[in-house]
Every structure is written in structure tokens, then in C-alpha cells.
Design a protein around this motif. Sequence first.
Motif, mmCIF file in Angstrom:
data_model
loop_
_atom_site.group_PDB
_atom_site.id
_atom_site.type_symbol
_atom_site.label_atom_id
_atom_site.label_comp_id
_atom_site.label_asym_id
_atom_site.label_seq_id
_atom_site.Cartn_x
_atom_site.Cartn_y
_atom_site.Cartn_z
ATOM 1 N N GLU A 1 -9.252 8.344 -5.660
ATOM 2 C CA GLU A 1 -10.160 8.946 -4.672
ATOM 3 C C GLU A 1 -9.507 9.008 -3.289
ATOM 4 O O GLU A 1 -9.898 9.799 -2.433
ATOM 5 C CB GLU A 1 -11.475 8.166 -4.604
ATOM 6 N N ARG A 2 -8.490 8.155 -3.062
ATOM 7 C CA ARG A 2 -7.773 8.155 -1.794
ATOM 8 C C ARG A 2 -6.388 8.789 -1.909
ATOM 9 O O ARG A 2 -5.629 8.836 -0.948
ATOM 10 C CB ARG A 2 -7.604 6.721 -1.282
ATOM 11 N N LYS A 3 -6.039 9.227 -3.114
ATOM 12 C CA LYS A 3 -4.698 9.732 -3.382
ATOM 13 C C LYS A 3 -3.664 8.683 -2.988
ATOM 14 O O LYS A 3 -2.638 8.983 -2.370
ATOM 15 C CB LYS A 3 -4.432 11.046 -2.632
ATOM 16 N N ALA A 4 -3.976 7.437 -3.339
ATOM 17 C CA ALA A 4 -3.120 6.314 -2.948
ATOM 18 C C ALA A 4 -3.101 5.288 -4.072
ATOM 19 O O ALA A 4 -3.744 5.452 -5.114
ATOM 20 C CB ALA A 4 -3.644 5.679 -1.667
ATOM 21 N N SER A 5 -2.359 4.223 -3.852
ATOM 22 C CA SER A 5 -2.291 3.129 -4.812
ATOM 23 C C SER A 5 -1.905 1.857 -4.068
ATOM 24 O O SER A 5 -1.406 1.903 -2.944
ATOM 25 C CB SER A 5 -1.285 3.432 -5.920
ATOM 26 N N LYS A 6 -2.156 0.718 -4.716
ATOM 27 C CA LYS A 6 -1.796 -0.549 -4.089
ATOM 28 C C LYS A 6 -1.516 -1.594 -5.155
ATOM 29 O O LYS A 6 -2.040 -1.528 -6.272
ATOM 30 C CB LYS A 6 -2.903 -1.036 -3.157
ATOM 31 N N ILE A 7 -0.678 -2.534 -4.776
ATOM 32 C CA ILE A 7 -0.407 -3.703 -5.603
ATOM 33 C C ILE A 7 -0.822 -4.890 -4.759
ATOM 34 O O ILE A 7 -0.281 -5.110 -3.679
ATOM 35 C CB ILE A 7 1.071 -3.796 -6.015
ATOM 36 N N TYR B 1 0.843 -1.190 0.000
ATOM 37 C CA TYR B 1 0.000 0.000 0.000
ATOM 38 C C TYR B 1 0.880 1.243 0.000
ATOM 39 O O TYR B 1 1.806 1.371 0.806
ATOM 40 C CB TYR B 1 -0.914 0.015 1.222
ATOM 41 N N ILE B 2 0.580 2.160 -0.922
ATOM 42 C CA ILE B 2 1.372 3.381 -1.087
ATOM 43 C C ILE B 2 0.455 4.582 -0.867
ATOM 44 O O ILE B 2 -0.297 4.972 -1.765
ATOM 45 C CB ILE B 2 2.001 3.465 -2.496
ATOM 46 N N PRO B 3 0.465 5.175 0.309
ATOM 47 C CA PRO B 3 -0.404 6.329 0.560
ATOM 48 C C PRO B 3 0.210 7.627 0.035
ATOM 49 O O PRO B 3 1.359 7.948 0.327
ATOM 50 C CB PRO B 3 -0.508 6.355 2.094
ATOM 51 N N ASN B 4 -0.552 8.322 -0.791
ATOM 52 C CA ASN B 4 -0.189 9.680 -1.176
ATOM 53 C C ASN B 4 1.208 9.815 -1.792
ATOM 54 O O ASN B 4 1.985 10.703 -1.451
ATOM 55 C CB ASN B 4 -0.294 10.609 0.046
ATOM 56 N N ASN B 5 1.544 8.923 -2.718
ATOM 57 C CA ASN B 5 2.848 9.016 -3.386
ATOM 58 C C ASN B 5 2.733 8.387 -4.776
ATOM 59 O O ASN B 5 3.228 7.283 -5.013
ATOM 60 C CB ASN B 5 3.933 8.318 -2.567
ATOM 61 N N MET B 6 2.089 9.094 -5.681
ATOM 62 C CA MET B 6 1.918 8.584 -7.036
ATOM 63 C C MET B 6 3.240 8.485 -7.777
ATOM 64 O O MET B 6 3.392 7.661 -8.681
ATOM 65 C CB MET B 6 0.934 9.465 -7.802
ATOM 66 N N GLU B 7 4.182 9.310 -7.401
ATOM 67 C CA GLU B 7 5.503 9.251 -8.046
ATOM 68 C C GLU B 7 6.158 7.892 -7.798
ATOM 69 O O GLU B 7 6.734 7.294 -8.714
ATOM 70 C CB GLU B 7 6.404 10.371 -7.511
ATOM 71 N N LEU B 8 6.048 7.397 -6.576
ATOM 72 C CA LEU B 8 6.602 6.079 -6.271
ATOM 73 C C LEU B 8 5.849 4.996 -7.040
ATOM 74 O O LEU B 8 6.462 4.081 -7.599
ATOM 75 C CB LEU B 8 6.527 5.802 -4.770
#
Length: 209
Positions: free
Chosen positions: A167-173, A134-141
Motif C-alpha cells: 500500500e506504500r510501495k515500500a518494504s521493511k525489515i 526501510y526501503i521506499p519504492n524499490n521492490m527490486e532491492l
Amino acid sequence: MIIWVVKHAREEHKAAIEWLNNHTDEKIGFFLCEIKLYRIGISEPAVKFEVIEKPNDWTKEVKKNESANATQQQRYDYWVAFQDHVFQNAQFAKEFKRRKPSMDHWMNYSIGSSDCYISVTQLVNRNEINVCLYIPNNMELYESLLANRESINKAADIPLSWCELPERKASKIIIERPAELSDQSKWKEQFDWLADVMVKIKKAFKKYL
């Protein structure tokens, strides 16, 4: 709450308190404090207790209690059993630190980066378990990892799904699988799967973080 007061805290003191906090009843918190004396001018010495070691997330943690509903109790029991099982695995114990169980449906584990972490989830209403980076608030990463998606997928050797969460300004794998969470006889097999996936994800992503 149990407080151990010492003049000088040594590493063996810290290790003992950490062990107690990780292996004893959830309702008991162990603290290690150093006692110090301060004097301003000619005033009488004042005592100060400095906290050196305390339970993880002491101020935030949700404790197991008698008011828990059936779902919360099952979550808690699942996480207790999960950690008791997986930390017997030397490879897993080398990669992760034990966390205090809670009644939440997730448990988060550090992987040595402040930008992301591994989250393990049990979803009782969907009979599903999953593991994700889980990557909160770091689209660059996320974009940096996405550029290496083929190499990462090959290294992990598991079917990962890559998800942006704008919508959460996050991403996940993430990787998911069905799991009969109400059947305790199947927990150990689920725990082995979770532990294996967590180690694979950490190792596959480590060089890119």
C-alpha cells in the motif's frame, strides 16, 4: 540564526559549523558562507553570499517549541537523550552520523545507500521501540535482499521480520521490543539495545546494498 562569513571556506571552518549545529540549542542554526563579488561588464561589483554549510534539513526540520504537547515533548527529550548516550559509543559513532532530534516518533539514519535507510521508532501508545531497514519504492532491492534472507539473518543474529508494504510501495525489515517509554530510568537500557541492533543491521545488510 548565526552566520559566519569568510573569504575562503576551509575544512576546519566546515567542521566547526557542523559541530555547532550538532551540539548546540535546537533553536539556533549556524551557517557558513563565502562572500563573492561579481561584475557584469562595467557595472559596479555585486556581492553574493554562498552557503557552504548549514543545519541538516534546515528547511524541513520541526523545531522544539513551547507549543509542544506532552507526547511531542517526551519524543524530543527521548531523542536528545538517545543521541547523547549512543554517540559516546565509539563503534556506534563510527557507523552513524548524529542527527538533529525532532518531535517525530522516528529518527532516520543513512547507511551509505540512497535506496534505503535505518529508521528508529518510539511508539508511546504501544510502549514499543523498533529498528528497521526501510526501503521506499524499490521492490527490486527488497527481493534481492529477500533472496539472501538466510545469510542476512544469520549475520545479524537477531530475529528480523521481513515485511512488504504494497500500500506504500515500500518494504521493511524490522525488529521490535516492548519498552516503558515513560520511565526515564529505563531509557539507557533501551538506548543500548537500539544502538546494538542498528549496528548489527547495518553490518549484516552492507554487502548486499
